[in-house]
Design an enzyme around this catalytic site. Structure first.
Site, short mmCIF file in Angstrom:
data_model
loop_
_atom_site.label_atom_id
_atom_site.label_comp_id
_atom_site.label_asym_id
_atom_site.label_seq_id
_atom_site.Cartn_x
_atom_site.Cartn_y
_atom_site.Cartn_z
N HIS A 1 -3.06 -1.07 4.31
CA HIS A 1 -3.93 -2.17 4.75
C HIS A 1 -3.90 -3.38 3.81
O HIS A 1 -4.26 -4.48 4.23
CB HIS A 1 -5.38 -1.70 4.87
CG HIS A 1 -5.60 -0.68 5.96
ND1 HIS A 1 -5.20 -0.89 7.26
CD2 HIS A 1 -6.17 0.55 5.93
CE1 HIS A 1 -5.52 0.16 7.99
NE2 HIS A 1 -6.11 1.05 7.20
N GLY B 1 -9.61 -1.99 3.31
CA GLY B 1 -9.63 -0.61 3.78
C GLY B 1 -9.20 0.43 2.77
O GLY B 1 -8.33 1.26 3.07
N TYR C 1 -9.60 11.84 5.27
CA TYR C 1 -10.95 11.87 4.71
C TYR C 1 -11.62 13.23 4.81
O TYR C 1 -12.79 13.37 4.48
CB TYR C 1 -11.79 10.76 5.38
CG TYR C 1 -11.09 9.43 5.23
CD1 TYR C 1 -11.21 8.70 4.06
CD2 TYR C 1 -10.21 8.97 6.20
CE1 TYR C 1 -10.52 7.52 3.88
CE2 TYR C 1 -9.51 7.79 6.03
CZ TYR C 1 -9.67 7.07 4.86
OH TYR C 1 -8.97 5.91 4.67
#
Length: 414
Positions: free
Chosen positions: A97, A105, A260
């Site tokens: 990003h 990001g 994540y």
């Protein structure tokens, strides 16, 4: 970073890390070097200018962190250019990003762009493929006006999903028109749909573009169960993309990316390292100090998710036809005029094969190896391996992947 002709781990060489200062905008580089959480309040204007804060927070040793992951990707590209390996892996990289002058990001420096620029010194055409759940906007933007890099991104699009770009209609401009390919997907896509679409498009891309080298960003937030993702991909489904790209037998640079749910990121990149090394791994995770994170079943693979698949057959068919139609607008693979090849960032002056690939330095010792500005690569530790593998999950560096992979490697990769 990992190079594959034979199994070995290689940390980013310190000279590569130092040279990163010459690879990004000088003002941002100088600003980040001295930036710390306890001093950031003094630089409110600069923080706003470079988009630091919120999803790109300041933390201790921020610039060294950037040196490590970006230096690994640059060195991976250098190894491919010099035919030191066929496949180079940097799971700590893939921060797609970041823009030329701003972070975005969770991404501070776009290591992928730096690696591709290095590859362009030796290759007329570079193919970039991104299977992160988020659009690879930073890489696409960097090469939006050139035909020497084709970017292909498979990602969630719509519903104000970050970063909000990546419509199928975004195809590049000027010399780069039709060399940016976006495959926007909806929530819940499964292995079968994703793999069929991926193989169809990538096969046609390679046939049309004839790349000399491929860069594959393997963001693991496209897995089922990711905290920020919304796809239903299993680890085997995700790894099938890696296996398919490997079959083209082109020089291949593989990086990590988003992810994540940290235990699934570790699982995914372990399996995909095995795929790249043609090694089938058992499903049971060997004993290691992070084994508790993989309870209760302690298995390497995860099942598909259960999010409703909003990608109808007609929608996928429409996207596929639009992409293939854009590819038909490319008359032939672009050429580049002959010119002097720029020098590498760094050429190794020691025999890496003489190093012991199984030698490890404990993490506490590695963390103390912070390079001074006035250091000129002298001393016994000059070419030590540093931070052999880092998985960036959000803003945390997670080491469980390395320990799982090391446990497997003792029995599978020797």
């Amino acid at each position: 970073m990992t190079s594959t002709r034979r199994w070995k781990f290689i940390g980013p060489i310190r000279r590569i890390r130092w040279s990163l200062r010459n690879s990004i905008q000088l003002t941002m580089s100088s600003f980040c070097i001295g930036l710390r959480p306890d001093t950031q309040h003094l630089f409110s204007n600069e923080l706003a200018r470079y988009n630091l804060g919120e999803d790109c927070p300041v933390f201790d040793n921020l610039f060294e962190f950037c040196q490590i992951y970006a230096g690994g990707t640059i060195d991976a590209a250098r190894r491919l250019n010099n035919k030191l390996c066929d496949i180079a892996i940097n799971w700590a990289g893939g921060l797609h990003h970041a823009k030329k002058c701003e972070a975005s990001g969770f991404c501070y420096i776009n290591d992928l762009v730096l690696g591709i620029l290095e590859l362009l010194k030796h290759h007329a055409r570079v193919l970039y493929i991104d299977i992160d759940v988020h659009h690879g906007d930073g890489v696409e933007e960097a090469f939006y006006f050139t035909d020497r890099v084709m970017t292909v991104s498979f990602h969630k699009f719509g519903d104000m999903f970050f970063p909000g770009t990546g419509d199928v209609k975004e195809v590049g401009e000027r010399e780069g028109k039709f060399y940016a390919i976006n495959v926007p997907l909806k929530d819940g896509i499964d292995d079968a749909s994703f793999n069929r679409l991926f193989k169809t498009i990538i096969s046609k891309v390679v046939e049309t573009y004839l790349p000399g080298v491929i860069v594959l960003q393997c963001g693991a937030d496209s897995l089922a169960g990711d905290r920020l993702g919304c796809f239903n991909l299993s680890i085997d489904g995700h790894a099938e993309c890696v296996k398919f790209v490997k079959k083209f037998n082109l020089p291949l640079l593989v990086t990590g990316g988003g992810g994540y749910t940290k235990e699934n990121v570790a699982r995914c990149w372990t399996v995909e390292t095995g795929v790249l090394l043609d090694s089938e791994l058992p499903n049971e995770i060997p004993e290691n100090e992070y084994i508790k994170y993989f309870s209760p079943d302690f298995s390497l693979r995860i099942p598909n998710g259960h999010i409703e698949n909003l990608n109808s057959k007609s929608y996928i068919s429409t996207i596929k036809m639009q992409v293939l139609e854009n590819l038909r607008c490319i008359q032939h693979a672009p050429n580049v005029q002959m010119q002097e090849v720029p020098p590498d960032f760094y050429i190794s002056d020691f025999d890496e094969d003489a190093q012991n690939p199984d030698e490890r330095v404990d993490q506490h010792t590695q963390d103390k190896h912070i390079q001074r500005d006035d250091e000129y690569y002298e001393g016994d530790n000059d070419n030590d391996f540093t931070t052999w593998m880092m998985c960036k999950i959000g803003m945390n560096t997670v080491y469980s992947f390395g320990h799982i992979l090391l446990s497997f490697s003792k029995g599978m990769f020797n």
